[in-house]
Every structure is written in structure tokens, then in C-alpha cells.
Design an enzyme around this catalytic site. Structure first.
Site, mmCIF file in Angstrom:
data_model
loop_
_atom_site.group_PDB
_atom_site.id
_atom_site.type_symbol
_atom_site.label_atom_id
_atom_site.label_comp_id
_atom_site.label_asym_id
_atom_site.label_seq_id
_atom_site.Cartn_x
_atom_site.Cartn_y
_atom_site.Cartn_z
ATOM 1 N N GLY A 183 -16.415 0.508 -0.322
ATOM 2 C CA GLY A 183 -15.627 0.966 0.817
ATOM 3 C C GLY A 183 -14.157 1.187 0.504
ATOM 4 O O GLY A 183 -13.782 1.564 -0.605
ATOM 5 N N SER A 184 -13.342 0.908 1.512
ATOM 6 C CA SER A 184 -11.927 1.271 1.450
ATOM 7 C C SER A 184 -11.182 0.627 0.304
ATOM 8 O O SER A 184 -10.055 1.030 0.007
ATOM 9 C CB SER A 184 -11.244 0.879 2.748
ATOM 10 O OG SER A 184 -11.952 1.405 3.828
ATOM 11 N N ALA A 185 -11.767 -0.397 -0.316
ATOM 12 C CA ALA A 185 -11.095 -1.001 -1.458
ATOM 13 C C ALA A 185 -10.938 0.014 -2.588
ATOM 14 O O ALA A 185 -10.200 -0.227 -3.545
ATOM 15 C CB ALA A 185 -11.885 -2.214 -1.949
ATOM 16 N N LYS A 193 -9.643 2.955 -2.046
ATOM 17 C CA LYS A 193 -8.540 3.866 -1.731
ATOM 18 C C LYS A 193 -7.364 3.753 -2.698
ATOM 19 O O LYS A 193 -6.814 4.775 -3.113
ATOM 20 C CB LYS A 193 -8.090 3.651 -0.286
ATOM 21 C CG LYS A 193 -9.034 4.320 0.692
ATOM 22 C CD LYS A 193 -8.714 3.987 2.126
ATOM 23 C CE LYS A 193 -9.826 4.522 3.028
ATOM 24 N NZ LYS A 193 -9.799 3.914 4.355
#
Lengths: 239, 563
Positions: free
Chosen positions: B277-279, B281
Site C-alpha cells: 500500500g501507501s508505504a 509512496k
């Protein structure tokens, strides 16, 4: 004649002795060696035991167990950032006596002018008396008075001390005043209902500073140290 | 007398006497020579033995202090695996003299793990020798000995003991009954541990048992309180690539690995592949900075409306509805803006960004228990856009931790290792980001913790920076809305990063422990905060309220439009 006929016997005896000596020597060596081996075996057994005990200790004191104990009994927690001191400067902010340092340094110059005002007995008037008297007294290294920020501390009922302080600037290195002082100091914790000036304790270290040349670790110094420690504890608790 | 002697000397016997006597003397001489010879032989042999036999050497042949298998210790020398002499109880079925039925009953009473019938079958077996119990405790041995059955024998044999029990079980692995490594470092280091020349010296792992213990207890508490399927946590030294702690919940006890739940043997840190997931980004943004797509922090990206790609729509959980800067992108964890950055990057550059970090191959760690990430075969536009915020590329948590180490340490990617690295001997690694990019990312990560989704990860004084990542878990029927993989990847202290801390909770349920929210901010981030607060000083990071990384440059554009 007799000697000659006994010569073979002598030879036999000599050879026998020599052989016996050699044999005894080798026996000795063998015994010594056996002893060494036994010692080796004991060393091995001991190190095996050390190892197994270490293992047992490590197993009983394993991290999970330690944490369990901590949760149940000790309840220790990790230190927070305020508990770390970065250096001497940040350490200095824990000094509860800090506010007094600057005035004291200033007053030392005036110390010769000390004697007169200090003799009022009850010292209750001291806080009221404005700046000069306390400063002088501080220079003369006892103490009393008027630091409003300090917690109220009992004061000696008899202010012999102050009169004695006045003599101190002359720096008489006799042990006599040193022995004289403990008297009021011991009386202080006992009675002393009159709450008055703030911090006789606070000033004690200063007093010891001036008298250090006279006697390094006499009673007075020790009591000053312990009272300073007490004051510091009190200060720490206030924080 | 002389006359008598002369008288009895006859001529006839005199003739044959010399011959007979000579033969006798000859034989006597022969016998004597043989005696002397044999004696000399024995003496010579004894002398030879005395002189030339090196008895101390003979004693050294089987050095009793040399363990059967080398010890494994942690980075501070705390033993993690040792070989001890344990008792084993065996039986010679054909030598039993007592009543077997009664004996089986008594054995069952002492060792209830097998039934009396099984013991009876054991005692009646036609075999010569069978084990009744291995790794028996001395009390049990004494109790069985008290039965007084001569057919039961007790032996001491080397046994592998893990003194910390369940701690670091996934790292250590375990051995089989013959003392060969089956899993974990026991397997990876098998040759080294059983080599007679080197097994006297313990092998030091990079694990710090204090940190490992804290990680495991925090993780276990969280997994239990959130009724999660599992979790994993990694602490990685960013300067050397050493893994200081690696935990996976649920754990197992390597002392009895065979008796544990098979699912507990699964090391999520190296074997589990997840879309994190967003980790992802920060990785996308760093790659965009390197590629020149993100040129300045004041550059604005459109997050006003969802991005449509094929039949998907990429949207934000908390739509901002306007153009945002990169700092805001991170702070608010905007999928739309990240997708636009990834779109600008293109398939080629996104792929190479991930390949540089090794996301297409297993991590180069010593353990054999590692998995190949799920690398998409088709890099269409949808894959490119979603990979920007961590969907479509499934990697192990260790991959991500290692990538974060490169993000914050100035841009050097080093292989993660479980063996202690002597100071100054760290692998050279290779540069994957410029120091400027790394510095920017550190600022952004710190900003996420001070102002963004990672507030709960803050540990006072430790200058934590990190990124939350909440991914929907891919199950049998596609993505599940209710099942999350919640990750918090972080590093501290941000002004001079030393350690990467990654915590992932697999499928937490909404419970009181996470305020009924299963996103990373409420599940993984608090664990990171507690872990850093507890272990930071142990790791040599002194908390300070007066230091921090300067994020003021980022705040300026981020703040005014935000609020």
C-alpha cells in the site's frame, strides 16, 4: 681385604640405589602427570558445569521471563527524553542553588565590612532587613537569610553561629570554630519551631568553601555536605 | 672323591653325553634367546610407547569442551542456541523382565504424552532399542529410574537448546534429531556450525535480543488485542544492513518445533508477500525526484478528481478536491496525486525504480525461507498507476524495510544480513538515490509523522519519520474491503537516521485496541511508537527534544492551502 671382598656388594648397592632413584623419579613424574591429568579433567568438568549453569541461568532469565517480572513486579519503563543529560550545561540546570551563585561572587569583595549587623539574635528580622545584611552574611559564609524562592527551613534558635561567622572573614584556621559550630547545627533539627529565614542549609557549602584550607573533612564539612544533599533532595522533590 | 668320580666315568656314556648335553644346551640357549628376544621386544615396545606416544594429543582428540554443534549468539553475545547434554530414555524391549502391561501403565503415568497402549506396543516391539523419550528432564529420568526396570536405559546425548525459547524462532530455525539444521539460520549456517575446526567459536547474529524481545512482545500483544491473523516487525540498521530484530507473529518454540502449529512456522517477514500500500509512496516520489519528474516541492499535482484507468477509478479516502504539493501528497497520502506522478513516470521508469531496489527478486538474506515477490507480468497503465501507491507489486516486508534503509541513509542500498557486521566492515552497497533525494524523503517522512497520517508513531524525542500503508488484502475473490494489511514503515532519528522500523499487521479486526479502525495509523503506528520509545536508548539513540530535521521548507507550501 674385607673392603675388597665387599666391593661387589657395594657395587650392587650403588647400582641398586641408582636404579631405585631413577625408578622413583619416573614414578614421581608419572604421579605428577596423573595429577595433572586429574586436574585437567576437573578443569574440563568445571567448565562444562559453568557452561551448563550459564545455560540454565540464561534460560531462567530469558527475555520473556524478565519482561513478565517487569510487568508484574518492577513496572520499570523506558527513560524519556527529559531524563537524558546531554552535557555539562544541561546538567547544570539541575542545580537548585544556582540562583545564589551570582550575588555571592559579587559580595566577596565586600566581605571585610562584615561584623556589625549580624548580631541581632532571633534572625527573624533578617528577611525584612533589605539587601546589604544578607549579602554580607552570605559572604561571611553562613547564611541565613533572605532568599524568597527557597522553601522555608528551620533555623537555629540560638544564633551563635552568626556571631561566629563574623569572625570568620579573618580566616583563623583554628579548629575551634569548626568544633563550635556543630552545636547549633545539631540542635537545629531537634527543636526549631520558629520558621524564619530560608536557607541556612543552602549556604553551608559556601561556608565549607571558605574554610577548606583549615580542615578538609571535619565534622562541620560533613554536616554541611549532608545538609546540602538534603536540601538538594528537597529541591528535587519540588521539581 | 676324585677316585669316585673317576670311577663312575664310563667310556660309553661319555661318548654320547657330549652329544646329548650339547643338544640340551643348544635348546636351552634357544629358549633363553627366545625369552630374551621377547622380553627385549616388550621392553622396546614399552620404551617406544613411553617416548613417542603423545598422550596429551590423544586427550585432545575428543575435546570435551568442543560442542557437537556451534553456539549461536546474538550481537552482544547472549546465547540464542546451544548444544547441551540432555538425557534420553531408551528401552531394550527384549531385556525387559518386569510385567510389560504394568510398566506401560506406569510409563503413561509419568509421561502422559503417549497412551498406555502405545507404551505397551513399544515394550513389545521386536526391535533391539527404541527411544521412550528424548530431551527428558532430570526429574523424569529419576522417576523412570525408580521403576527399577533393567531394560530401560538412560543416555546422555547432545541436544540443541534455545535458551530464549520462542524468541527469534523464525530467525534461528531448528534442528532435527540428528542435529542437522532444518530451518532458519540453523540451516543456513549448517556447514559452519558443524565444522569441527570452527564450531568452537560461536556465530554472532546481527539480532539484538533485547530489541527482538520488545518487538515480539509488542507484536504479540497487538496481534492478540486486534484479533489479527498475524504480524511482522523488522528493525534494520540503515548503515550496515544488519537486521537487529525480525519477528513474525504468531511465534513458535524452536525447542519443540515439531509440536507447534504449522502456520506459526511461517516467517511473514521473509516468506509473506504483500501489497504494502501507501508505504510505497516515498519510493515512487524518490524515483520521480531522481528521474526529474518531481522537480520542486512547490510543484502542484492534480488531486481534484479520481483518475480513471480502464475500468478502475483511483480515488482518495479523504478527497482533497484540489491541486496539492508533494508534501501534501505525503501528509494526506493521496492516491490520486501519486497515480499522476506514476503516470508521468511511465512504465519503463517505474519498473526500473522497483528493479533497482530488488523488488523483482528474493531478498539476498541468508535464510532459505524467502519468497520471490509477485512481479506483474503486464506493465499496462493500470499497473503503473497502482504500483505507485503499492498495489500490484507484492513484496516481502523485508524488501520494503531494505528499500526504506536506502531511502533514508543517503541513498545506498545494502543487502540485509542476519550475521553481525564488524564495525567498519559494512558492505559497500550501491547508490540508488542521490543524497539530496534521500534528504528530501527524510523531511517528507518526518512531516508525515508530525502533521500527517503517522502521528501515532511519534515517540517523543526520537524524531521518528515514516509512512503508513493500508492495503486491502487480496483474497480468493479479489480485494476485500474489510481485510487490511496495515503497515508502518519508519526510520529514526530523522536528523541522522540509524534504524528502520517496519511493523505490519496482517488482517487486524476492528477492536477496542485500534479504536475500531484497522488502518495502519491505528494498528501499526502505535506499535512503532512504543517500540522506539522502549528500544531507542538500547540502540544508542539518545532522545532529544532540542534536535530535529528541518521541515520548515516543506511546511510553507503545505500548510496554507491545507487548512
Amino acid at each position: 681385604m674385607i673392603a675388597r671382598s665387599f666391593r661387589p656388594v657395594g657395587w650392587v648397592a650403588a647400582v641398586g640405589t641408582a636404579a631405585l632413584g631413577c625408578y622413583m623419579l619416573s614414578l614421581q613424574v608419572a604421579a605428577e602427570r596423573a595429577e595433572l591429568n586429574r586436574l585437567d579433567a576437573r578443569i574440563v568438568a568445571a567448565s562444562q558445569q559453568i557452561r551448563s549453569l550459564q545455560t540454565e541461568l540464561g534460560t531462567r532469565g530469558r527475555m520473556q521471563q524478565l519482561e513478565e517480572w517487569n510487568n508484574e513486579v518492577l513496572a520499570l519503563s523506558a527513560p524519556v527524553s527529559g531524563q537524558f543529560v546531554g552535557g555539562g550545561v544541561s546538567l547544570a540546570r539541575f542545580d537548585v542553588r544556582q540562583p545564589r551563585i551570582a550575588p555571592e561572587a559579587e559580595v566577596r569583595l565586600a566581605s571585610a565590612a562584615a561584623p556589625a549587623p549580624a548580631i541581632q539574635a532571633p534572625a527573624a528580622a533578617a528577611p525584612a532587613a533589605a539587601v546589604p545584611p544578607p549579602l554580607v552574611r552570605r559572604a561571611s559564609a553562613t547564611a541565613p537569610a533572605a532568599l524568597p524562592a527557597m522553601p522555608p527551613k528551620p533555623v537555629p534558635p540560638v544564633r551563635i553561629a552568626s556571631s561566629e561567622e563574623t569572625t570568620r572573614p579573618t580566616l583563623v584556621p583554628t579548629p575551634a570554630p569548626a568544633r563550635a559550630t556543630p552545636v547549633p547545627e545539631r540542635t537545629r533539627p531537634a527543636a526549631t519551631p520558629t520558621r524564619t529565614a530560608s536557607a541556612p542549609e543552602r549556604s553551608r557549602p559556601a561556608a565549607t568553601g571558605t574554610r577548606r584550607s583549615a580542615a578538609l573533612l571535619d565534622d562541620r564539612t560533613m554536616s554541611a555536605l549532608s545538609s546540602a544533599a538534603r536540601a538538594e533532595r528537597g529541591g528535587g522533590a519540588n521539581r | 672323591m676324585a677316585t669316585l668320580a673317576a670311577h663312575i666315568q664310563p667310556a660309553r656314556p661319555a661318548a654320547e653325553a657330549p652329544q646329548g648335553m650339547g643338544l640340551t644346551y643348544y635348546r636351552l640357549m634357544l629358549v633363553m634367546l627366545i625369552f630374551v628376544g621377547v622380553t627385549m621386544l616388550i621392553v622396546a615396545r614399552l620404551a617406544f610407547l613411553q617416548v613417542f606416544t603423545d598422550r596429551s594429543g590423544a586427550a585432545m582428540l575428543a575435546n570435551p569442551l568442543l560442542p557437537a554443534r556451534g553456539d549461536i549468539v546474538d550481537r552482544n553475545g547472549v546465547p540464542l542456541a546451544r548444544t547441551i547434554d540432555a538425557w534420553s530414555i531408551g528401552v531394550h524391549p527384549n531385556r525387559i523382565i518386569g510385567a510389560k502391561r504394568e510398566l506401560a501403565q506406569r510409563l503413561h503415568a509419568l509421561m502422559p504424552e503417549r497412551s498406555a497402549a502405545e507404551y505397551r506396543a513399544l515394550l513389545n516391539a521386536r526391535s533391539n532399542y527404541l527411544y521412550v523419550a528424548r530431551r527428558a528432564v532430570p526429574e523424569l529420568v529419576a522417576a523412570v529410574n525408580a521403576l527399577g526396570e533393567p531394560g530401560i536405559v538412560f543416555n546422555r546425548e547432545p541436544e540443541r537448546l534455545y535458551p530464549q525459547t520462542a524468541m527469534a524462532g523464525h530467525v534461528l530455525g531448528w534442528t532435527d534429531m540428528q542435529g542437522r539444521g532444518v530451518a532458519g539460520m540453523e540451516r543456513a549456517l549448517d556447514a559452519r556450525l558443524s565444522d569441527a575446526a570452527r564450531r568452537g567459536e560461536p556465530v554472532a547474529l546481527s539480532i539484538d535480543s533485547r530489541v527482538q524481545a520488545v518487538m515480539e512482545s509488542e507484536l504479540a500483544a497487538a496481534v492478540t488485542s486486534m484479533s489479527a491473523e498475524g504480524g511482522t516487525g523488522i528493525v534494520l540498521d540503515v548503515r550496515t544492513g544488519e537486521i537487529v530484530a525480525m519477528a513474525s507473529a504468531p511465534t513458535f518454540n524452536p525447542n519443540a518445533a515439531g509440536r507447534s502449529d504449522p502456520s506459526a512456522l511461517y516467517n511473514r517477514a521473509t516468506m509473506g508477500v504483500y501489497e504494502l500500500g501507501s508505504a510505497f509512496k516515498p519510493i515512487t516520489i524518490a524515483a520521480a525526484m531522481e528521474a526529474g519528474v518531481v522537480t520542486s516541492l512547490s510543484q502542484m499535482w492534480d488531486a481534484s478528481s479520481p483518475v480513471a484507468v480502464g475500468r478502475f477509478r483511483i480515488s482518495d479516502d479523504h478527497p482533497l478536491g484540489r491541486h496539492i504539493s508533494v508534501a501534501e501528497l505525503m501528509v494526506h497520502s493521496s492516491n490520486i496525486a501519486t497515480a499522476r506522478v506514476a503516470d508521468r513516470m511511465g512504465a519503463e521508469r517505474m519498473q526500473s525504480a522497483f528493479r533497482t531496489l530488488g523488488f523483482h527478486e528474493p531478498t539476498p538474506i541468508e535464510l532459505n525461507e524467502r519468497t520471490r515477490p509477485l512481479w506483474p507480468s503486464d506493465w499496462g497503465r493500470a499497473t503503473v498507476l497502482t504500483s505507485g501507491f503499492g498495489h500490484g507489486v507484492a513484496i516481502t516486508p523485508l524488501h520494503l524495510a531494505n528499500a526504506y534503509a536506502a531511502l533514508v541513509n543517503g541513498g545506498i542500498l545494502r543487502p540485509a544480513t542476519l550475521i553481525r557486521v564488524e564495525p567498519g566492515r559494512a558492505a559497500a552497497g550501491r547508490r540508488v538515490y542521490s543524497p539530496e533525494t534521500s534528504y528530501r524523503i527524510r523531511q517528507l517522512l518526518r512531516l508525515v509523522v508530525t502533521h500527517g497520517t503517522g502521528r501515532r508513531a511519534e515517540a517523543p524525542g526520537f524524531r521518528v519519520g515514516g509512512k503508513t500503508g493500508t492495503a486491502e488484502k487480496a483474497g480468493a475473490g479479489g480485494y476485500s474491503n474489510r481485510m487490511n494489511v496495515s503497515t508502518f514503515a519508519s526510520a529514526f532519528p530523522m536528523d541522522d537516521p540509524r534504524y528502520v522500523v517496519l511493523v505490519m499487521i496482517d488482517a487486524p479486526r476492528p477492536t477496542e485496541a485500534n479504536s475500531f479502525v484497522t488502518t495502519a495509523a491505528y494498528t501499526a503506528a502505535p506499535i512503532v511508537s512504543r517500540l522506539i520509545a522502549r528500544t531507542g536508548p538500547l540502540l544508542g539513540v539518545i532522545p532529544s527534544d532540542s534536535r530535529d530535521i528541518d521541515t520548515s521548507a516543506l511546511m510553507a507550501p503545505a500548510e496554507p492551502p491545507g487548512h
